[in-house]
Scaffold this motif. Structure first.
Motif, mmCIF file in Angstrom:
data_model
loop_
_atom_site.group_PDB
_atom_site.id
_atom_site.type_symbol
_atom_site.label_atom_id
_atom_site.label_comp_id
_atom_site.label_asym_id
_atom_site.label_seq_id
_atom_site.Cartn_x
_atom_site.Cartn_y
_atom_site.Cartn_z
ATOM 1 N N ARG A 223 24.345 3.973 -9.852
ATOM 2 C CA ARG A 223 24.793 3.014 -10.869
ATOM 3 C C ARG A 223 26.289 3.146 -11.119
ATOM 4 O O ARG A 223 27.008 2.145 -11.213
ATOM 5 C CB ARG A 223 24.002 3.220 -12.170
ATOM 6 C CG ARG A 223 24.267 2.126 -13.204
ATOM 7 C CD ARG A 223 23.338 2.232 -14.394
ATOM 8 N NE ARG A 223 23.754 3.252 -15.355
ATOM 9 C CZ ARG A 223 23.150 3.456 -16.530
ATOM 10 N NH1 ARG A 223 22.098 2.729 -16.868
ATOM 11 N NH2 ARG A 223 23.583 4.382 -17.356
ATOM 12 N N CYS A 227 29.199 0.277 -10.458
ATOM 13 C CA CYS A 227 30.027 -0.209 -11.574
ATOM 14 C C CYS A 227 31.508 0.060 -11.371
ATOM 15 O O CYS A 227 32.349 -0.528 -12.065
ATOM 16 C CB CYS A 227 29.565 0.431 -12.883
ATOM 17 S SG CYS A 227 27.972 -0.171 -13.472
ATOM 18 N N TYR A 250 32.934 -4.712 -11.239
ATOM 19 C CA TYR A 250 32.524 -3.659 -12.171
ATOM 20 C C TYR A 250 31.080 -3.849 -12.658
ATOM 21 O O TYR A 250 30.777 -3.666 -13.833
ATOM 22 C CB TYR A 250 33.487 -3.593 -13.353
ATOM 23 C CG TYR A 250 34.909 -3.283 -12.952
ATOM 24 C CD1 TYR A 250 35.266 -2.012 -12.511
ATOM 25 C CD2 TYR A 250 35.893 -4.271 -12.981
ATOM 26 C CE1 TYR A 250 36.572 -1.728 -12.124
ATOM 27 C CE2 TYR A 250 37.202 -3.992 -12.593
ATOM 28 C CZ TYR A 250 37.537 -2.716 -12.166
ATOM 29 O OH TYR A 250 38.817 -2.441 -11.782
ATOM 30 N N GLY A 251 30.202 -4.225 -11.740
ATOM 31 C CA GLY A 251 28.782 -4.311 -12.061
ATOM 32 C C GLY A 251 28.327 -5.611 -12.681
ATOM 33 O O GLY A 251 27.148 -5.749 -13.019
ATOM 34 N N SER A 252 29.224 -6.594 -12.843
ATOM 35 C CA SER A 252 28.865 -7.864 -13.477
ATOM 36 C C SER A 252 29.248 -9.036 -12.570
ATOM 37 O O SER A 252 30.251 -8.973 -11.857
ATOM 38 C CB SER A 252 29.588 -8.025 -14.821
ATOM 39 O OG SER A 252 29.203 -7.025 -15.733
ATOM 40 N N LEU A 274 36.278 -2.810 -16.466
ATOM 41 C CA LEU A 274 34.977 -2.211 -16.733
ATOM 42 C C LEU A 274 34.745 -2.136 -18.238
ATOM 43 O O LEU A 274 35.561 -1.574 -18.972
ATOM 44 C CB LEU A 274 34.909 -0.812 -16.122
ATOM 45 C CG LEU A 274 33.629 -0.015 -16.350
ATOM 46 C CD1 LEU A 274 32.435 -0.737 -15.724
ATOM 47 C CD2 LEU A 274 33.759 1.387 -15.766
ATOM 48 N N LEU A 277 28.784 -0.108 -21.081
ATOM 49 C CA LEU A 277 27.457 -0.642 -20.815
ATOM 50 C C LEU A 277 26.644 -0.659 -22.110
ATOM 51 O O LEU A 277 26.578 0.331 -22.837
ATOM 52 C CB LEU A 277 26.761 0.229 -19.768
ATOM 53 C CG LEU A 277 25.492 -0.323 -19.126
ATOM 54 C CD1 LEU A 277 25.795 -1.593 -18.346
ATOM 55 C CD2 LEU A 277 24.880 0.727 -18.206
ATOM 56 N N LEU A 285 21.802 -5.197 -14.798
ATOM 57 C CA LEU A 285 22.624 -4.426 -13.864
ATOM 58 C C LEU A 285 21.770 -3.833 -12.752
ATOM 59 O O LEU A 285 22.131 -3.886 -11.564
ATOM 60 C CB LEU A 285 23.360 -3.311 -14.614
ATOM 61 C CG LEU A 285 24.102 -2.282 -13.747
ATOM 62 C CD1 LEU A 285 25.176 -2.953 -12.903
ATOM 63 C CD2 LEU A 285 24.711 -1.188 -14.621
ATOM 64 N N ARG A 289 22.235 -4.705 -8.852
ATOM 65 C CA ARG A 289 22.553 -3.612 -7.924
ATOM 66 C C ARG A 289 21.495 -3.503 -6.830
ATOM 67 O O ARG A 289 21.821 -3.356 -5.643
ATOM 68 C CB ARG A 289 22.653 -2.294 -8.695
ATOM 69 C CG ARG A 289 22.995 -1.082 -7.835
ATOM 70 C CD ARG A 289 23.167 0.161 -8.685
ATOM 71 N NE ARG A 289 21.962 0.488 -9.424
ATOM 72 C CZ ARG A 289 20.960 1.207 -8.922
ATOM 73 N NH1 ARG A 289 21.015 1.661 -7.682
ATOM 74 N NH2 ARG A 289 19.895 1.481 -9.664
#
Length: 305
Positions: A223, A227, A250-252, A274, A277, A285, A289
């Protein structure tokens, strides 16, 4: 339009469906790669349907669908609707409010429902976290460990009590941050000691706990890695030589576009950062991922960090 009419006119596209009772309350939110095939399957005689599904189908009086472009869109929309509506028959992703943070005090790691300046998380494994925190505390002989456990650990790991408390706490924090820690080696030493003493039942217990901790640690590392990526591009095929492009930072997902397969893909020029969270972001997420890991094709921008 009656329920039967709606069942006859379902599209063969990805989307989400909302099952409603006679009062219009939403019983269940689901996703489908093919709405027609998935939704109709509920109303066909099937011995594999669980009693829970059978009860739900008995109470369905109406149906609402929302077609989307891709299965990923359906997964993410399903997640957000479950979080918002809390349907009775949904179990997965319906309890994000229970997700926990891990904070660190002078006595060791503690679970909290709200973040602090020193906490890490949130983690969806809220039912497993108390066992993991207890295992860390006893393995590192933290201040709250009772005398019986302390004597046991002193026999299994005689070197641990010579570590400074700062060092022990740092290793606990490193575990939850997905960084280098001595924790796993210490657990293996405990397993070896118990096996040498022919206490095989205890050795097996610690082995199972080790595997539990390894799964969480691997999840945290993956994770974190996802991110930290500044630019990721995911391409999913649509019909007639078109594809949907997901730009991920950044994970989005920061932007999506639909274009022809042979069109050049250019990542947006805006600057993204970032963000901390939140509990409600954990499940989306994880969906993104997981989907990216399974379906993406590596591009030069994927290597940007």
């Amino acid at each position: 339009m009656t329920l039967q009419d709606k069942l006859q006119h379902l599209p063969e596209t990805p989307g989400i469906y909302l099952m409603k009772d006679i009062h219009g309350d939403i019983l269940y939110v689901g996703k489908a790669k093919n709405l027609k095939r998935r939704v109709r399957s509920y109303f066909q005689k099937n011995q594999q349907h669980s009693k829970k599904v059978q009860r739900m189908v008995f109470n369905i009086a109406d149906l609402e669908i929302q077609p989307v472009d891709t299965e990923l869109d359906a997964l993410l929309l399903e997640c957000r609707l479950i979080q918002k509506i809390h349907p009775h028959y949904n179990r997965v992703m319906n309890y994000y409010q229970n997700y926990c943070y891990v904070d660190f005090t002078e006595s060791g790691p503690v679970l909290t429902k709200s973040p602090t300046t020193t906490s890490v998380g949130p983690f969806r494994q809220y039912k497993q976290l108390p066992e993991i925190v207890a295992l860390l505390s006893e393995t590192y002989l933290l201040p709250k460990v009772n005398n019986v456990t302390k004597k046991m650990i002193q026999q299994q790991l005689p070197a641990v009590e010579h570590y400074s408390l700062t060092e022990r706490l740092a290793n606990c924090h490193a575990f939850f941050a997905g960084k280098k820690t001595t924790f796993f080696n210490l657990l293996k030493e405990r397993i070896a000691y118990s096996a040498k003493q022919q206490n095989f039942e205890h050795a097996q217990l610690i082995k199972e706990q080790l595997e539990l901790c390894q799964r969480l640690y691997h999840y945290i590392q993956q994770r974190n890695k996802f991110c930290q990526k500044k630019q990721l591009t995911l391409k999913l095929p649509l019909s007639e030589n078109y594809q949907k492009i997901y730009f991920i930072a950044y994970g989005s997902i920061v932007k999506t576009i639909i274009q022809k397969d042979d069109t050049a893909v250019i990542f947006p020029t805006e600057k993204f950062s970032l963000s901390p969270l939140q509990k409600e972001d954990v499940d989306p997420l994880d969906i993104l991922r997981s989907y990216y890991t399974r379906y993406h094709k590596v591009t030069p921008s994927d290597e940007a960090i």
